[in-house]
Design a protein around this motif. Sequence first.
Motif, PDB file in Angstrom:
ATOM      1  N   UNK A 299       0.686  -0.995  -0.032  1.00 65.60           N
ATOM      2  CA  UNK A 299       0.109   0.220  -0.094  1.00 65.60           C
ATOM      3  C   UNK A 299       0.795   1.031   0.072  1.00 65.60           C
ATOM      4  N   UNK A 300       2.738   1.328   0.220  1.00 64.68           N
ATOM      5  CA  UNK A 300       2.819   2.615   0.438  1.00 64.68           C
ATOM      6  C   UNK A 300       4.019   2.372  -1.332  1.00 64.68           C
ATOM      7  N   UNK A 301       3.984   1.402  -1.399  1.00 68.58           N
ATOM      8  CA  UNK A 301       5.009   1.623  -2.743  1.00 68.58           C
ATOM      9  C   UNK A 301       4.423   2.308  -3.767  1.00 68.58           C
ATOM     10  N   UNK A 302       3.261   2.211  -4.078  1.00 67.77           N
ATOM     11  CA  UNK A 302       2.593   2.693  -4.673  1.00 67.77           C
ATOM     12  C   UNK A 302       2.284   4.209  -4.651  1.00 67.77           C
ATOM     13  N   UNK A 303       3.463   4.455  -4.115  1.00 64.95           N
ATOM     14  CA  UNK A 303       3.711   6.257  -3.837  1.00 64.95           C
ATOM     15  C   UNK A 303       2.741   6.656  -2.595  1.00 64.95           C
ATOM     16  N   UNK A 304       1.851   5.818  -1.575  1.00 63.06           N
ATOM     17  CA  UNK A 304       1.180   6.478  -0.643  1.00 63.06           C
ATOM     18  C   UNK A 304       2.107   6.324   0.270  1.00 63.06           C
ATOM     19  N   UNK A 305       2.227   8.176   1.049  1.00 61.84           N
ATOM     20  CA  UNK A 305       2.665   8.534   2.291  1.00 61.84           C
ATOM     21  C   UNK A 305       1.838   8.085   3.031  1.00 61.84           C
ATOM     22  N   UNK A 306       2.673   7.051   4.678  1.00 61.45           N
ATOM     23  CA  UNK A 306       1.396   7.571   5.842  1.00 61.45           C
ATOM     24  C   UNK A 306       2.747   8.642   6.710  1.00 61.45           C
ATOM     25  N   UNK A 307       2.062   9.621   7.618  1.00 61.24           N
ATOM     26  CA  UNK A 307       3.250  10.354   8.336  1.00 61.24           C
ATOM     27  C   UNK A 307       2.108  10.703   9.476  1.00 61.24           C
ATOM     28  N   UNK A 308       2.728  10.996  10.452  1.00 60.05           N
ATOM     29  CA  UNK A 308       3.212  11.013  12.169  1.00 60.05           C
ATOM     30  C   UNK A 308       2.517  12.891  12.161  1.00 60.05           C
ATOM     31  N   UNK A 309       2.236  13.246  12.727  1.00 62.39           N
ATOM     32  CA  UNK A 309       2.268  15.155  12.643  1.00 62.39           C
ATOM     33  C   UNK A 309       1.886  15.021  14.375  1.00 62.39           C
ATOM     34  N   UNK A 310       2.164  16.347  14.913  1.00 58.92           N
ATOM     35  CA  UNK A 310       2.165  16.468  16.347  1.00 58.92           C
ATOM     36  C   UNK A 310       1.848  18.174  15.848  1.00 58.92           C
ATOM     37  N   UNK A 311       0.944  18.399  17.366  1.00 62.88           N
ATOM     38  CA  UNK A 311       0.540  19.708  17.041  1.00 62.88           C
ATOM     39  C   UNK A 311       0.928  20.258  15.723  1.00 62.88           C
ATOM     40  N   UNK A 312       0.248  19.826  14.257  1.00 59.11           N
ATOM     41  CA  UNK A 312      -0.186  20.434  13.575  1.00 59.11           C
ATOM     42  C   UNK A 312       0.885  20.662  12.886  1.00 59.11           C
ATOM     43  N   UNK A 313       2.169  20.377  12.890  1.00 58.41           N
ATOM     44  CA  UNK A 313       3.557  20.503  12.832  1.00 58.41           C
ATOM     45  C   UNK A 313       3.353  22.399  12.429  1.00 58.41           C
ATOM     46  N   UNK A 314       2.762  23.347  13.586  1.00 57.31           N
ATOM     47  CA  UNK A 314       2.268  24.287  13.299  1.00 57.31           C
ATOM     48  C   UNK A 314       3.536  25.324  14.474  1.00 57.31           C
ATOM     49  N   UNK A 315       3.237  26.874  14.264  1.00 55.48           N
ATOM     50  CA  UNK A 315       4.414  27.864  14.913  1.00 55.48           C
ATOM     51  C   UNK A 315       3.257  28.315  15.601  1.00 55.48           C
ATOM     52  N   UNK A 316       2.442  28.164  16.793  1.00 56.38           N
ATOM     53  CA  UNK A 316       1.571  28.934  17.439  1.00 56.38           C
ATOM     54  C   UNK A 316       1.536  29.915  17.125  1.00 56.38           C
ATOM     55  N   UNK A 317       2.626  30.785  17.377  1.00 56.77           N
ATOM     56  CA  UNK A 317       2.094  32.083  16.876  1.00 56.77           C
ATOM     57  C   UNK A 317       1.482  32.896  15.559  1.00 56.77           C
ATOM     58  N   UNK A 318       2.098  31.664  15.191  1.00 59.91           N
ATOM     59  CA  UNK A 318       1.400  31.979  13.263  1.00 59.91           C
ATOM     60  C   UNK A 318       0.727  31.429  13.511  1.00 59.91           C
ATOM     61  N   UNK A 319       0.196  30.295  12.974  1.00 64.16           N
ATOM     62  CA  UNK A 319      -1.661  29.605  13.468  1.00 64.16           C
ATOM     63  C   UNK A 319      -2.627  30.008  14.131  1.00 64.16           C
ATOM     64  N   UNK A 320      -2.388  30.254  15.223  1.00 64.93           N
ATOM     65  CA  UNK A 320      -3.262  30.480  16.058  1.00 64.93           C
ATOM     66  C   UNK A 320      -4.052  32.071  16.027  1.00 64.93           C
ATOM     67  N   UNK A 321      -3.149  33.372  16.255  1.00 66.79           N
ATOM     68  CA  UNK A 321      -3.637  34.354  14.852  1.00 66.79           C
ATOM     69  C   UNK A 321      -4.719  33.950  13.974  1.00 66.79           C
ATOM     70  N   UNK A 322      -4.236  33.280  12.061  1.00 61.40           N
ATOM     71  CA  UNK A 322      -4.986  32.789  11.451  1.00 61.40           C
ATOM     72  C   UNK A 322      -6.056  32.114  11.831  1.00 61.40           C
ATOM     73  N   UNK A 323      -5.708  31.630  12.871  1.00 59.30           N
ATOM     74  CA  UNK A 323      -7.755  30.494  13.180  1.00 59.30           C
ATOM     75  C   UNK A 323      -8.870  31.574  13.578  1.00 59.30           C
TER      76      UNK A 323
END
Length: 368
Positions: A299-323
């Motif tokens: 299921x991965x060899x055909x070009x699919x990617x599985x990735x884990x993410x913490x905290x939306x990979x966000x800088x809170x000082x940038x994303x919180x004002x955007x939200x």
Amino acid sequence: MRGNAAVLRESGTELTIEEVEFGELASDEVLVRIAGVGVCHTDLTAQSGGVPLPLPVVLGHEGAGVVHAVGSAVETLSVGDHVVLSFDSCRECATCKAGHPAYCELFAALNYFGTRLDGTATMSRGDEDVHGSWFGQSSFGAYAVASVRNAVKVDDDVPLDILGPLGCGLMTGAGTVFNVLRPAPGQSLGVFGLGAVGLSAVMAAKAAGCATIVAVDLNPERLKLATELGATHVIDPSQTKDVNWAITEITGTGLDFTVDAVGLGSVVRQAVEALRSPGVCATLGLQGLENEMTIDQGHLLIGRTLTGVIEGDADPHELIPKLIELWREGDFPFDRLVERRPFDEINEAISSARSGQVIKPVLVFDTA
């Protein structure tokens, strides 16, 4: 300074409201009078013993409030400022400087160890240390000690008491869409699990211009809400023999992106298999630090990617004002997920979050 806090004294037990004392602030710290604090799934995992913590400890990491006092070196915040508290990061390591503070080299020490980096506790009760610094704040209480690194200043005219979840759960779902998956307008995205994180991903997908947004959950009320928040299609796994067949019927080829907001191995596998080739699945759900799952390599060899993410990979000082700006424009109506409860009903609020009765309980204080 003294104030009430909800203290966990033994893993797996209810929290007890006790008066704690806050000592002198470090030079880069701020003392925040909490207006409201969200209950997050990670708090529940820690309460149950899924995250090893020194006891007694104060949890809570979706706090928002008013700056009450500042340390001697604080220049960017002042007493009276409104702030949203998020996770802490050093802001100095290579990962932080590259714009990925959620993967800070000191993340564990700053967020999970229960003390400052020098080993001191932010709270005490008599001669006993009460551990804090949970996600750099420990905001299940009337006051929280944070730092200029994880206290994000916000405008005074927004509803401060419900902003706290922007610092973790809502940021995780939305940040994953905006920062990691980055769908182009017209692409497709599926969300598995419609708690606060999953529904935030749905709202972000709509804001990003996704043409097809598929929401998957067993709860019919949450499926209805997902439709109101932007989902174009909903699937109840109990009402179909094959979720991925249903997704193929909708898309023809599978989804460009999927978000797993559950964390169960069976759901992660399903979210990967629902992808077209190529496609990307981001897994966000936390079932515990040790959570083995199996994916077929095919299921991965055909070009699919599985990735884990913490905290939306966000800088809170940038994303919180955007939200907040998206909320002002009507494009991120996170307030529809929130149910306010008084702080002294914290154990009832936690129970409502565990049962799924409430999507995002927020404990509020009288800050008049």
